[in-house]
Structures are given as C-alpha cells and as structure tokens.
Design an enzyme around this catalytic site. Structure first.
Site, PDB file in Angstrom:
ATOM      1  N   LYS A  11       5.946  -8.685   2.232  1.00 46.47           N
ATOM      2  CA  LYS A  11       6.463  -8.184   3.509  1.00 46.47           C
ATOM      3  C   LYS A  11       7.753  -8.922   3.892  1.00 46.47           C
ATOM      4  O   LYS A  11       8.712  -8.323   4.370  1.00 46.47           O
ATOM      5  CB  LYS A  11       5.384  -8.327   4.600  1.00 46.47           C
TER       6      LYS A  11
ATOM      7  N   GLN B 120      -2.203 -11.339   9.528  1.00 43.55           N
ATOM      8  CA  GLN B 120      -2.717 -10.982   8.204  1.00 43.55           C
ATOM      9  C   GLN B 120      -4.231 -11.146   8.175  1.00 43.55           C
ATOM     10  O   GLN B 120      -4.760 -12.215   8.471  1.00 43.55           O
ATOM     11  CB  GLN B 120      -2.042 -11.858   7.132  1.00 43.55           C
TER      12      GLN B 120
ATOM     13  N   ASP C  39       1.228  -3.087  13.338  1.00 44.30           N
ATOM     14  CA  ASP C  39       0.125  -2.673  12.452  1.00 44.30           C
ATOM     15  C   ASP C  39      -0.674  -1.540  13.097  1.00 44.30           C
ATOM     16  O   ASP C  39      -1.511  -0.925  12.440  1.00 44.30           O
ATOM     17  CB  ASP C  39      -0.820  -3.856  12.168  1.00 44.30           C
TER      18      ASP C  39
END
Ligand code: NAD
Length: 303
Positions: free
Chosen positions: A53, A97, A120
């Site tokens: 990322k 994460q 997200d």
C-alpha cells in the site's frame, strides 16, 4: 475452452492512470492526498500488505504514513494515534491493518476513524450507506471485484452471482454491491451443506473463504466468471487462492488469478478511495473558507 484471464494488475494500472489527473488537480490546490496506516504487531502478511500500500501511494504521488505499534500496545495508544490522524490536515484516509492483536477491540478502534477518512469503508456509517444504496466510501476488495467485472464487460444485472464467504469486509459488502446492481445473489458460508449445488448454477462465482482448492472445476458452470479473492499460503510458501485455478480455467469463461487478480485491484481501490476522500475534504474546507469570507484556493498552480 480456456477462460479469459482477468488481469487485476493490468486493470489496476488503468485505474492509476485515471486517478493521475485528479491527483494533479488536488496538488494544484495545494492538497497532496495522504493515507495513514495503523499497524500493530508483527504478522508478516500484514506487513507485506502495508508495504504494497505504501509503495502504491508513492507511485501515485500520495503522501503516506505508517504508525507501527508493538504487538502488546495498549488500546488507548492506538485510539490516541487515530485521534491525532483524524485531526491531521495532511491525512485524508486512515486504515487499520487487520487482524489486530487479540487483546485489542478491533471494532472500537475501526469505528473511531472519522467517517470521511474511513477509506476502507468499514465504519457503520459507510456500511449503512451501502445498505441504503447510497454508497460513499465502499470496502476496497468488493469495489475492486465489481470494477474488474465491469472492466471485462461481464454483465451483472439479471445474473446469478454466488459469493462464498460472508465476512463484513468482503462477502457481505460484495453481496450488497451485487444486489444493488440487479444480480440475484446467493451467499454461502462454512455451514452451507454443499456449495457446489449453488456455484454450479451461477453465472458469477466469487470465492472469498480463505480455503485453498475450495472451488473445483466440476463445481462451476461452463462459461461462468470465476473471481478468486482468497489468499492462502501453502506449507511450501506458494501463494494460492480458493479456486483450483488450472482445473477451473479450462471450464470458466473468465477467471482471476492469485496472485495478480483481486489483490492489485484492492490496493488500487484504496488509492482511489483516498483520492475521493481528499477531494471531498478539500471541497469542504474551501466551502468553509468561503463562508468565513477567506481568500479562495489558489488555482493558478503556484500554491
Ligand atoms: P474471514 O475468515 O473473515 O471470512 C471467511 C468466510 O468464508 C466466512 O464467512 C466463512 O463462513 C466462509 N467459509 C470458510 N470456509 C468455508 C467453506 N468451506 N465453505 C463456504 N464458506 C466458507 O475472511 P475474509 O477477511 O472475508 O477473507 C476471505 C479470504 O479473502 C482470505 O483468504 C483473505 O486472505 C482474502 N482476502 C483477500 C483480499 C485481496 O485483496 N485479494 C482482501 C481481503 C481478503
């Protein structure tokens, strides 16, 4: 028959190309889109996802920051970092994460991200907007799957799609997106007695269970589109999806590989969500400056 390969890495490159002028326009207004990733613990897979990322941010011209915490960090420390990132004007998107170490309340942590920065799309607000049919920031993997289907010209409306897996981050939001696009959707889970009876009738099969070789060639209809979301590391170290790729390839109409399929699309959608979030935040701060009678943005490119 050999299926058409759905080249996620190639489609992702096209996504980045369409994002480039939007990123440049933001930069002319003095805004460099910024993504912050919060990482706790030393799970090697999580570290590798974060590296990808960060690399994607750098390649696209985005600012990125990783807040790296030890596995035994206190929940208050994580919440404190998110609070700081929520208020930072350099950061337009925040991700945590997953999975987090077990002693941390993942839900509380994820829900503490400001809705506008929830790139997200895991906040209740953003998931609720998806249910309502007015999506704002949509979870990246489901968004990437839909983008991939559209890019390949695979019809969704009126088709029967079977999603294997019902997690909050992949299966459920994906099912909602497919429903909103007019598909008839079946969602299987680990207790579904015989997933083959469902997949065998599907025009589109999307496997997101995290079980290697779960979907075999005899379980899919000839000509079906098969999208493999799964990422599984075999004992020898090889990375595979949930689909028996070689077998299914001979029967499917389209198939996505692992690696090189949904994975790169997920990262591209994260960058896309971050750019969208930066655009919305820049527009909002320009509005509030106007309301306060302050000078407008410098659009001459010198800012
Ligand atoms: P999860 O473990 O939260 O959910 C798995 C789901 O699969 C559950 O709903 C479970 O009921 C179902 N399932 C498990 N075994 C099954 C079986 N035998 N038959 C039918 N259903 C079964 O996982 P997740 O976070 O949704 O991720 C799923 C997979 O996708 C994992 O392999 C993960 O690594 C991968 N993933 C890939 C990407 C990407 O970018 N490619 C992104 C996210 C997740």
């Amino acid at each position: 028959m050999s299926a058409i390969l759905l080249d996620g890495a190639g489609v992702a490159r096209q996504v980045y190309a369409t994002l480039a002028p939007r990123i440049a326009a933001l930069q002319r207004r003095g805004v460099r889109p910024g993504l912050a990733a919060v990482l706790a613990g030393d799970d090697p897979a999580s570290r590798s996802y974060i590296r990808n990322k960060v690399r994607a941010c750098a390649a696209a011209g985005l600012h990125s920051e990783v807040r790296d915490l030890p596995a035994d960090c206190a929940e208050g420390a994580v919440l404190g970092i998110i609070d700081e990132l929520n208020r930072s004007s350099n950061i337009h998107g925040i991700i945590v994460q997953l999975p987090l170490p077990r002693h941390l309340n993942g839900n509380r942590i994820v829900q503490s991200i400001r809705i506008e920065k929830d790139v997200d799309g895991f906040s209740w607000h953003n998931l609720g907007a998806l249910v309502e049919g007015h999506p704002a920031l949509v979870p990246c993997t489901p968004l990437g799957v839909i983008f991939m289907l559209d890019h390949a010209g695979i019809a969704i409306e009126g088709r029967h799609a079977v999603v294997i897996g019902r997690s909050n981050i992949v299966g459920k939001p994906l099912a909602l997106l497919l429903i909103s696009r007019g598909a008839t959707v079946t969602v299987c889970n680990s207790r579904t007695p015989d997933i083959g009876t469902h997949t065998g009738m599907a025009d589109i099969v999307i496997a997101a269970a995290g079980r290697p070789r779960l979907v075999r060639a005899d379980m899919i209809r000839e000509g079906a589109a098969v999208i493999d979301v799964g990422i599984n590391r075999l004992p020898g170290g090889k990375l595979v999806g949930d689909v028996d790729f070689e077998g299914a390839r001979a029967r499917a109409g389209w198939i996505s590989p692992v690696p090189g399929g949904v994975g790169p699309m997920t990262v591209a959608m994260l960058i896309s969500n971050t750019v969208s979030a930066a655009e919305r935040q820049a527009a909002r701060s320009a509005d509030s400056r106007r309301e306060n009678g302050d000078a407008p943005d410098d659009l001459t490119g010198t800012a």
